[in-house]
Every structure is written in structure tokens, then in C-alpha cells.
Design a protein around this motif. Structure first.
Motif, short mmCIF file in Angstrom:
data_model
loop_
_atom_site.label_atom_id
_atom_site.label_comp_id
_atom_site.label_asym_id
_atom_site.label_seq_id
_atom_site.Cartn_x
_atom_site.Cartn_y
_atom_site.Cartn_z
N GLY A 249 7.72 11.01 -30.24
CA GLY A 249 7.98 11.65 -31.54
C GLY A 249 9.02 10.39 -31.78
N GLN A 250 9.75 9.54 -30.59
CA GLN A 250 10.64 7.76 -32.18
C GLN A 250 9.81 7.58 -31.98
OE1 GLN A 250 12.63 5.97 -28.87
NE2 GLN A 250 12.46 4.01 -30.11
N LYS A 251 8.59 6.64 -32.17
CA LYS A 251 6.90 5.83 -32.53
C LYS A 251 6.78 6.65 -33.44
CE LYS A 251 7.25 2.51 -29.52
NZ LYS A 251 7.67 1.42 -29.65
N LYS B 23 15.33 13.54 -35.12
CA LYS B 23 16.80 12.98 -34.79
C LYS B 23 16.25 11.08 -34.78
CE LYS B 23 16.86 11.79 -30.59
NZ LYS B 23 17.22 11.74 -28.66
N HIS B 24 15.01 10.49 -34.66
CA HIS B 24 14.97 9.28 -35.41
C HIS B 24 14.55 8.71 -36.83
CE1 HIS B 24 14.51 8.68 -31.07
NE2 HIS B 24 15.19 7.41 -30.98
N LEU B 25 14.56 10.01 -37.82
CA LEU B 25 14.52 9.69 -39.62
C LEU B 25 15.34 9.79 -40.04
CD1 LEU B 25 10.95 11.92 -39.52
CD2 LEU B 25 10.73 9.77 -39.67
N PRO B 26 15.51 8.72 -40.97
CA PRO B 26 17.05 8.65 -42.00
C PRO B 26 16.97 10.27 -42.81
CG PRO B 26 14.56 7.74 -42.58
CD PRO B 26 14.84 8.33 -41.68
N LYS B 27 18.33 10.88 -43.31
CA LYS B 27 18.45 12.15 -44.32
C LYS B 27 17.62 12.45 -45.64
CE LYS B 27 22.52 12.45 -41.92
NZ LYS B 27 24.59 12.89 -41.47
N ASN B 28 16.85 10.62 -45.87
CA ASN B 28 16.41 10.85 -47.14
C ASN B 28 14.75 11.80 -46.85
OD1 ASN B 28 16.32 8.30 -46.00
ND2 ASN B 28 14.92 8.36 -48.47
N ILE B 29 14.47 11.61 -45.37
CA ILE B 29 12.56 12.26 -45.36
C ILE B 29 12.95 13.47 -44.92
CG2 ILE B 29 11.21 11.66 -43.91
CD1 ILE B 29 11.63 9.36 -43.92
N TYR C 128 7.14 21.30 -24.57
CA TYR C 128 7.32 20.46 -25.15
C TYR C 128 6.87 19.72 -25.92
CZ TYR C 128 2.77 20.93 -23.95
OH TYR C 128 0.78 21.29 -24.56
N LYS C 129 6.51 20.54 -26.98
CA LYS C 129 6.62 20.07 -28.64
C LYS C 129 7.46 20.46 -29.23
CE LYS C 129 2.15 20.14 -27.93
NZ LYS C 129 1.42 20.91 -28.19
N GLU C 130 8.59 21.52 -28.88
CA GLU C 130 9.63 21.30 -29.41
C GLU C 130 10.57 19.85 -29.19
OE1 GLU C 130 13.73 23.99 -29.21
OE2 GLU C 130 12.19 24.68 -27.82
N VAL C 131 10.53 19.67 -27.76
CA VAL C 131 11.09 18.22 -27.70
C VAL C 131 10.63 16.52 -28.53
CG1 VAL C 131 11.40 16.06 -25.08
CG2 VAL C 131 10.94 18.57 -25.03
#
Length: 331
Positions: free
Chosen positions: A304-306, A106-112, A96-99
């Protein structure tokens, strides 16, 4: 051309192309390399670091894929944007931590760029890794645990850079948190499914000595059972965990779920018929095991999204992630 020093560590387990990527990302995040700066040429890196052309091209291709450098024909490679480095500190890496981790990325831009670490509830490891990370990251996402030293350790991190996730223990009001509530929402989930629970003769909460699950869950389990006149018990010793016909079992780990299923197999019990089970924490496989294991869980995808939103918005947050009971054939 910007001065750039890079040395290959031949004794490292990290692939050489990845060492080059990591060094450039770190230099950009520290403003040693800035937007518009030219990177050393492929030939220069090959000569100075004794790397193959393929290795250097692979590293530069990965940086282009992330969107932090671009190539200009007949000129070279240039830094295109600043990189934000994030420190992510989880307790352990379970399904569940992998989720949660996947949703965060997934919700971060590539420059992070995200550096992932684990503390395994070891206060010495917790303290050492955090102290070594101070000043190196823009944001710190940390899973706390219940130890008296934790507040002083995380106090070293500026409040505006810190986000406590999953368990709000030792988080101060001025510190951001995206967390689950292990008390009242659990009680409410049981209450909403009272009739399903009441079809069993006895409700057992198995709380083994190796778990770090918050003990407030025990209080609300007892409160629910007492108020609804349900025969119940809390079992702490593994040797006293015995699956009986007509029993319903609340389990806090996949290890204890395996013990439950082993006993059911030995006794010819079908989960949800002779004995019921509710497992903590949703994982991708639980919907398929034994025609479905009922799960009480927070939404780790949303957590994860938040957490990602905290990183990208630079705004403080206080968000309780909802807890739900997903009914399947085991209840």
C-alpha cells in the motif's frame, strides 16, 4: 463567484452532505473549480438545493478537514488546492486487502481523493468499470487477474497513469507494478524452514476450485518437496481434503483454514502438534487464532505504501514486495 451546479439525488443511498462533498471534489479534480475560486455561500446552497444549514456546514467542514477549501471570515469559502483523483480497483475486500487499503490511504496527502471498486474476478464487471472510468482519474491502481481480455482492457489506460498491484499477470514491461512473487520466494521460505516442515510425515497443498491463487505456487511447492524428498500431494476437490495426524497443510484461503480448524476440533488435534498448517496471507487475527497460525505472506502494508508513492511521485516503478514465512505455533 464561480458557477457551480449541484443537484441532490433523493433516491441515492449516499448521504446528502457526502453528495455535496463528492461533487465539489469532482469539480476541483476536473478543473471546473480552481485554486482561489469562491464556493457558493451556505445560504445559497441551502436555497438552491433545499438542504439544511447543518448539512451544508457538515460538507464544508469535511472539505476544510481535507485541506482543499478554507474559510475567510466575512468573505466565504475558497478552493485552496487542486485535488488528484485516484481509481483503485481491487479483486475482493478481505482482511489483508483492508491492510493494503489502509496503508495506501495513510500514505497519501489529503488533497488526493480515492474511488474504490471491486471486480470479483468478473471480466464483464472489470471491463465495464474500467471503461466508465477512462479519462476521469489521474492514476489507476489495478489488481489484474488471469483472463485473456485483461491486457486489451488495461491497454486503454496510459502507461504513465497505470500501476498494476499484487499480481503482475498481464502487466507489460512499460507498465508500473508493485507486486508479489508467488513462485521462487515461496520455495525459499520453505527451504529456510526445512527442519520444521520435515517433522511432519506428509505435506499437502489444498488448492480448491473456488480459488484464483496463481498456479505457479503449485509448481514451486512440488519442486521444494521433490528436491527435499518430502512426501506430498496437491488436493483439488474439497471432499478429498481430510486432515490426518502427522500431516502438514498449505492453505490458500481463510475458508479452507476454517475447514482445517473444524476437522482438528472434531478429531481432537492441536494445530502444530498432531497436524500442522501454513496459511496464505497475513491478517490481524491469525497471530491470535489457536495460539498463532503460521503464515506465508507478502507485506501488504508495504504494498500500500509503494502504491501511494507511485501516485505522489509521478515516477514509474517496478517493485517486488518481499514474501516471508512467519512462524507460529501451528507449524
Amino acid at each position: 463567484m464561480t458557477n457551480f451546479n449541484f443537484k441532490i439525488d433523493d433516491n441515492s443511498n449516499v448521504l446528502k452532505f457526502q453528495q455535496l462533498v463528492d461533487t465539489i471534489v469532482d469539480s476541483i479534480s476536473r478543473n471546473q473549480l480552481k485554486e482561489g475560486d469562491m464556493l457558493p455561500s451556505v445560504n445559497q446552497i441551502m436555497k438552491e438545493c433545499r438542504l439544511s444549514r447543518d448539512t451544508v456546514f457538515k460538507a464544508y467542514a469535511e472539505l476544510k478537514r481535507r485541506g482543499v477549501v478554507e474559510s475567510v471570515p466575512n468573505r466565504g469559502y475558497f478552493v485552496t488546492q487542486k485535488i488528484t483523483k485516484v481509481f483503485l480497483f481491487l479483486d475482493t475486500f478481505k482482511a489483508y486487502k483492508e491492510v493494503l487499503y489502509g496503508s495506501f490511504l495513510k500514505h497519501l496527502p489529503k488533497n488526493i481523493s480515492v474511488d474504490l471498486h471491486f471486480h470479483h474476478y468478473n471480466i464483464g464487471v472489470f471491463e465495464k468499470i474500467i471503461f466508465e472510468s477512462l479519462g476521469k482519474y489521474s492514476k489507476y491502481i489495478i489488481m489484474n487477474f488471469d483472463h485473456e481480455k485483461v491486457p486489451d482492457i488495461i491497454h486503454k489506460i496510459p502507461d504513465e497513469q497505470l500501476l498494476v498491484i499484487d499480481w503482475k499477470v498481464h502487466a507489460k514491461s512499460e507498465q508500473s507494478a508493485v507486486y508479489q512473487n508467488f513462485g521462487k520466494p515461496v520455495y525459499s521460505c520453505f527451504q529456510q524452514n526445512l527442519e520444521r516442515i520435515k517433522k511432519y510425515m506428509h505435506f499437502t497443498f489444498f488448492y480448491p476450485p473456488f480459488t484464483y491463487h496463481p498456479k505457479v505456487a503449485i509448481d514451486y511447492f512440488k519442486k521444494f518437496c521433490t528436491e527435499n524428498k518430502i512426501a506430498h500431494s496437491v488436493v483439488f476437490e474439497p471432499e478429498k481434503f481430510v486432515v490426518k495426524e502427522g500431516g502438514l497443510y498449505l492453505l490458500v484461503s481463510d475458508r479452507t483454514l476454517a475447514w482445517f480448524l473444524d476437522q482438528c476440533a472434531d478429531k481432537g488435534f492441536e494445530p502444530g502438534r498432531e497436524a500442522g498448517v501454513i496459511s496464505y496471507n497475513e491478517t490481524p487475527m491469525k497471530k491470535y487464532v489457536k495460539n498463532g497460525i503460521s503464515v506465508i505472506s507478502t507485506d501488504f502494508e508495504l504494498m500500500g505504501q509503494k502504491a501511494a508513492e507511485f501516485v505522489t511521485s509521478n515516477e514509474p516503478v517496478q517493485f517486488e514486495v518481499p514474501t516471508t514465512l512467519k512462524l507460529r505455533s501451528s507449524l
